[in-house]
Design a protein around this motif. Structure first.
Motif, mmCIF file in Angstrom:
data_model
loop_
_atom_site.group_PDB
_atom_site.id
_atom_site.type_symbol
_atom_site.label_atom_id
_atom_site.label_comp_id
_atom_site.label_asym_id
_atom_site.label_seq_id
_atom_site.Cartn_x
_atom_site.Cartn_y
_atom_site.Cartn_z
ATOM 1 N N GLU A 1 4.063 -9.908 -7.503
ATOM 2 C CA GLU A 1 3.309 -8.644 -7.457
ATOM 3 C C GLU A 1 4.209 -7.471 -7.860
ATOM 4 O O GLU A 1 3.790 -6.599 -8.622
ATOM 5 C CB GLU A 1 2.737 -8.392 -6.056
ATOM 6 C CG GLU A 1 1.550 -9.234 -5.694
ATOM 7 C CD GLU A 1 0.261 -8.825 -6.396
ATOM 8 O OE1 GLU A 1 0.150 -7.671 -6.889
ATOM 9 O OE2 GLU A 1 -0.649 -9.667 -6.466
ATOM 10 N N LEU A 2 5.428 -7.450 -7.342
ATOM 11 C CA LEU A 2 6.356 -6.367 -7.692
ATOM 12 C C LEU A 2 6.715 -6.416 -9.175
ATOM 13 O O LEU A 2 6.847 -5.370 -9.814
ATOM 14 C CB LEU A 2 7.624 -6.439 -6.826
ATOM 15 C CG LEU A 2 7.424 -6.136 -5.348
ATOM 16 C CD1 LEU A 2 8.716 -6.386 -4.571
ATOM 17 C CD2 LEU A 2 6.942 -4.697 -5.151
ATOM 18 N N ALA B 1 3.874 -4.946 -11.013
ATOM 19 C CA ALA B 1 3.713 -3.510 -10.764
ATOM 20 C C ALA B 1 4.632 -2.666 -11.640
ATOM 21 O O ALA B 1 4.390 -1.480 -11.830
ATOM 22 C CB ALA B 1 3.980 -3.202 -9.289
ATOM 23 N N THR C 1 5.608 -0.240 -4.565
ATOM 24 C CA THR C 1 4.413 -0.834 -3.974
ATOM 25 C C THR C 1 4.658 -0.968 -2.480
ATOM 26 O O THR C 1 5.708 -1.463 -2.072
ATOM 27 C CB THR C 1 4.128 -2.219 -4.584
ATOM 28 O OG1 THR C 1 4.069 -2.096 -6.009
ATOM 29 C CG2 THR C 1 2.818 -2.793 -4.082
ATOM 30 N N THR C 2 3.725 -0.544 -1.675
ATOM 31 C CA THR C 2 3.904 -0.602 -0.224
ATOM 32 C C THR C 2 3.709 -2.028 0.289
ATOM 33 O O THR C 2 3.070 -2.858 -0.372
ATOM 34 C CB THR C 2 2.912 0.317 0.512
ATOM 35 O OG1 THR C 2 1.592 -0.204 0.336
ATOM 36 C CG2 THR C 2 2.998 1.756 0.018
ATOM 37 N N GLU D 1 0.034 -2.752 0.526
ATOM 38 C CA GLU D 1 -0.591 -3.126 -0.751
ATOM 39 C C GLU D 1 -0.266 -4.570 -1.117
ATOM 40 O O GLU D 1 -1.149 -5.317 -1.544
ATOM 41 C CB GLU D 1 -0.131 -2.178 -1.856
ATOM 42 C CG GLU D 1 -0.648 -0.766 -1.714
ATOM 43 C CD GLU D 1 0.043 0.227 -2.645
ATOM 44 O OE1 GLU D 1 -0.604 1.232 -2.968
ATOM 45 O OE2 GLU D 1 1.212 0.001 -3.034
ATOM 46 N N LEU D 2 1.009 -4.937 -0.967
ATOM 47 C CA LEU D 2 1.412 -6.314 -1.281
ATOM 48 C C LEU D 2 0.677 -7.304 -0.391
ATOM 49 O O LEU D 2 0.165 -8.321 -0.868
ATOM 50 C CB LEU D 2 2.922 -6.482 -1.101
ATOM 51 C CG LEU D 2 3.828 -5.763 -2.089
ATOM 52 C CD1 LEU D 2 5.273 -5.834 -1.630
ATOM 53 C CD2 LEU D 2 3.669 -6.353 -3.484
ATOM 54 N N GLU E 1 -3.070 -7.522 -1.404
ATOM 55 C CA GLU E 1 -3.274 -8.218 -2.686
ATOM 56 C C GLU E 1 -3.124 -9.726 -2.560
ATOM 57 O O GLU E 1 -3.817 -10.475 -3.225
ATOM 58 C CB GLU E 1 -2.300 -7.691 -3.745
ATOM 59 C CG GLU E 1 -2.676 -6.357 -4.331
ATOM 60 C CD GLU E 1 -4.008 -6.381 -5.045
ATOM 61 O OE1 GLU E 1 -4.279 -7.325 -5.819
ATOM 62 O OE2 GLU E 1 -4.805 -5.457 -4.819
ATOM 63 N N GLY F 1 7.838 2.639 -1.052
ATOM 64 C CA GLY F 1 7.442 1.243 -1.133
ATOM 65 C C GLY F 1 8.616 0.428 -1.617
ATOM 66 O O GLY F 1 9.771 0.836 -1.482
ATOM 67 N N VAL G 1 10.403 -1.893 -4.842
ATOM 68 C CA VAL G 1 10.488 -2.197 -6.275
ATOM 69 C C VAL G 1 11.546 -3.279 -6.445
ATOM 70 O O VAL G 1 12.412 -3.460 -5.582
ATOM 71 C CB VAL G 1 10.867 -0.960 -7.131
ATOM 72 C CG1 VAL G 1 9.787 0.102 -7.081
ATOM 73 C CG2 VAL G 1 12.207 -0.403 -6.716
#
Length: 149
Positions: free
Chosen positions: A16-17, A20, A25-26, A29-30, A33, A63, A65
């Motif tokens: 996911e990162l 992104a 990304t928080t 959020e992760l 998702e 978040g 990264v």
């Protein structure tokens, strides 16, 4: 091969990162998702941060990264960060386990197994997973019907 939930969550969060890009990304959020428990994921991300795979950014735009380009992070890097060595026998590295008699050659089997795991997990990067562009060798191995049994 048995992968723990911790490894599964770490790899999914890392993908996911990678997808992104540069924006943070928080954890929420992760977790949303990938349908993971946020508290558990937070602990995993802390391990990944200690290993130098992710960076945390504080503040309202904060978040996580990736700390390096997704092309430079292999699946093996993520697994080692959260679960330790790729292959072990009773918590020991295969070269430190010895057997006697008819079982003596098992050590070579465990070492060969680790080498095979490494050859795949070190070849595949987060960028390849996130983009769906896996190496041809990996796609061929997965396409073999016997691999699904």
């Amino acid at each position: 091969m048995r992968l723990s939930a911790r490894v599964d969550y770490a790899l999914r969060a890392a993908a996911e990162l990678a997808a992104a890009g540069a924006g943070p990304t928080t954890v929420g959020e992760l977790a949303k998702e990938q349908d993971m428990p946020p508290k558990y994921l937070e602990n995993i991300l802390l391990q990944m941060r200690r290993a130098g795979l992710v960076r945390g950014q504080r503040g309202p735009e904060g978040g996580y990264v990736l700390a390096r380009p997704a092309t430079d992070i292999s699946l093996a890097d993520v697994i080692r960060a959260v679960d330790g060595p790729l292959a072990n026998v009773r918590g020991e590295r295969p070269e430190h386990v010895g057997y006697r008699g008819p079982a003596e050659s098992l050590q070579q089997v465990w070492i060969a197994l680790r080498a095979t795991e490494r050859s795949i997990l070190e070849e595949v990067t987060l960028e390849q997973v996130a983009s769906g562009s896996l190496p041809e060798r990996i796609r061929q191995l997965a396409a073999d019907p016997a691999a699904w049994d």
